[in-house]
Design an enzyme around this catalytic site. Sequence first.
Site, PDB file in Angstrom:
ATOM      1  N   GLU A 255      -9.992  73.867  40.914  1.00 52.44           N
ATOM      2  CA  GLU A 255      -8.585  73.899  40.922  1.00 52.44           C
ATOM      3  C   GLU A 255      -8.204  73.919  42.433  1.00 52.44           C
ATOM      4  O   GLU A 255      -8.513  74.801  43.277  1.00 52.44           O
ATOM      5  CB  GLU A 255      -8.026  75.090  40.106  1.00 52.44           C
ATOM      6  CG  GLU A 255      -6.803  75.726  40.406  1.00 52.44           C
ATOM      7  CD  GLU A 255      -5.671  74.507  40.196  1.00 52.44           C
ATOM      8  OE1 GLU A 255      -4.745  74.155  40.719  1.00 52.44           O
ATOM      9  OE2 GLU A 255      -5.805  73.873  39.092  1.00 52.44           O
TER      10      GLU A 255
ATOM     11  N   TYR B  72      17.049  78.689  -0.585  1.00 51.74           N
ATOM     12  CA  TYR B  72      16.333  77.706  -1.429  1.00 51.74           C
ATOM     13  C   TYR B  72      17.276  78.053  -2.557  1.00 51.74           C
ATOM     14  O   TYR B  72      18.344  78.910  -2.762  1.00 51.74           O
ATOM     15  CB  TYR B  72      15.120  77.938  -1.648  1.00 51.74           C
ATOM     16  CG  TYR B  72      14.248  77.553  -0.207  1.00 51.74           C
ATOM     17  CD1 TYR B  72      14.482  76.194  -0.217  1.00 51.74           C
ATOM     18  CD2 TYR B  72      13.334  78.203   0.370  1.00 51.74           C
ATOM     19  CE1 TYR B  72      13.555  75.739   0.950  1.00 51.74           C
ATOM     20  CE2 TYR B  72      12.436  77.736   1.469  1.00 51.74           C
ATOM     21  CZ  TYR B  72      12.770  76.541   1.657  1.00 51.74           C
ATOM     22  OH  TYR B  72      12.101  76.169   2.889  1.00 51.74           O
TER      23      TYR B  72
ATOM     24  N   CYS C  81       0.332  82.888  19.250  1.00 50.65           N
ATOM     25  CA  CYS C  81       1.236  81.677  18.911  1.00 50.65           C
ATOM     26  C   CYS C  81       2.321  81.942  20.015  1.00 50.65           C
ATOM     27  O   CYS C  81       2.693  82.809  20.400  1.00 50.65           O
ATOM     28  CB  CYS C  81       1.912  82.261  17.579  1.00 50.65           C
ATOM     29  SG  CYS C  81       3.338  81.388  17.276  1.00 50.65           S
TER      30      CYS C  81
END
Length: 664
Positions: free
Chosen positions: A428, A178, A359
């Site tokens: 399943e 930046y 995550c």
Amino acid sequence: MGNEFKSLFTPFKIGNTEIKNRLFVAPMGDGYAGLGGPYGEYSDAGIADIVERAKGGWGAVVLGCTMFPDNKVDPAMNGPIYDILQFQGFFMKQGQLLNERCEAFGMKNFQQVTMGWGRNYGMYSSSPNPSFYDPSTLSPELTKDQIKQKIDSMVQMAQLCKNSGFAGVEIHALHWGYLLDNFAMAITNHREDEYGGSLENRLRVCKEIVEGVKQVCGSDYPVMMRLGLKSYIKGLNQPSLHGEEEAGRTLEEGIRIAKLLEQYGYDAMNVDVGIYDSFYYACQPTYMGLSQILPLAEACKKELNIPVLAGSRMNDPVTNEKAVRERKIDAVSIGRQSLADPYYPQKLEKGEPETIRPCIGCNVGCIGNLHKGAPVSCAVNPTVRKTTVIGLEKTLQPKKVAVIGGGIGGMETAIDAKFRGHDVTIYEKTDRLGGMAIPASAHEFKNDLKKLVAWYENEVKRLDIPVELNTEMTAEKVKKLSPDAVVIAVGSEPVMPGIEGKDHPKCVSGVDVLDGKVQLGQKIVIVGGGLVGCETAIDYAGQGKNVTLVEAAPEVLAASSMVDITISMMVKDLLEDHKVKIMAGHKIEGVCDRGAIVSPTAGGEKITVEADHVIMSIGMKSVTSNLTEELRGCGMELYQTGDCKTVGNVYTVVHGAYEVARAL
């Protein structure tokens, strides 16, 4: 489990401000937490999302960059030209509300204040520099008067933040390339005045900013710096995969910069690595692994007397605890994992780290959304920024729900429906839960996805959701159950092309390979240059196999619209690094005893590429189910979700399943 994470929950100080623990929510751009009010202030929805992190136990949050909207220099940088007096009034009003609500939970808020995006977006820079996204255009050079105006704006914004109740400010930023980074790095600063030349001159802007902030806010008002310790570039727009031939900032210079910033009056360093030109270091995807910043952050801390916060995929609590306990760092700065699970600290305090939703480093909903101009979200957490709009409410009419399919879509639906108070059972047909996420996580570098599958399995078990494995459901079986609602989540299957030799022993699906059903030879041809095909090529080339990747489009990843630049950039560099032969602009014609028969997409003679196996990785298709048709009119609510409805990715599967569960 005991007090396993004691060090992470010891208080410490930034300046004179005490932070209750060592867990910070990292800044994630102005798209997070909704600076979305009509005058650039925090929106009510944004405040609610930040408060959710406060409830989750975080010690502090650093909120993404903002600026004082005088727009004298960079009108395009901050969007609309807000009325300054109205901006001040509304920002202060909403800021005070935000900080008051967070203080109830003991969480401190730091606000990032930015000088600008610089050459990343072709805006004003320290010198004329090629834009990252369009190197053919040059960013204009700031004059000295414009530099002073920008510094004055940052100081005004810092003062407004203090008056709004923020615990401190973080200067955005000597990282990611930046504007301040453009000044600090010799490769982008070619000035000959007092803001160029020596390192001290290149940091003069940073010195004048902190001096200005301290002058108006007081010497004890905390000011942090977001600092990239190493750039990982060979040149502009040239990432360095292994960090060799550094043309940007070396670690040695990064540490020297940190020491100078401490001398100038900065109270803490929030460190990471990378710039846009090495985006996969700046916003690290799953291929990077976890905690790679630690050796660099530790080297920096040894030279400083102020706190050092370490960012860049610091997701693992055991590693974080050890690093803080051994004083390698003072705190961790966690961004994307805080989106995946805002209650990360609370779950550690409770001694339940296995309940933290992981995550997966996919960069789809977070940085990927930002790059598309959309608000920050999360692939595995559909409530980010939406807690006041689409939260789960307890049902007043509990239902008997049959979930057909135990992949991620089925498990997400079952968990959410169970939370709402429904009686749920998963059926399943195979002997395990996980569906297509199991082969998708087979690569060593997809360990985050393995963790997600394990998390879902653990949640299903923890919530006592019955699971019937090895059970293929028919309409008659469902009718005998008499459920109130049926959710069909039977997933997808690989596409196999109708080519000559499709039944040849050498012709195999990528799913069968990843499931361990095929013992691969040394020479491999992979057909399909999408993300799955590329990852497969990287994995097997990394194992020493001779890999050729065939793709009909002019380049790999050409049709992967949901693949962010942070992913595509690294995948292409890994393919090159692993010496994968890429035959772009070629299509598969057949499979024979010698290997793969391919031809140029634009037309031309066929070529036979020798191979022991030809792996088809050209996509997935929805598994067709007649259940909806056969159960229609039988008095049951019928839903489809996940890949059997529309083939997508973890983001689309999780978000779709969540919506279905809310509708039950």
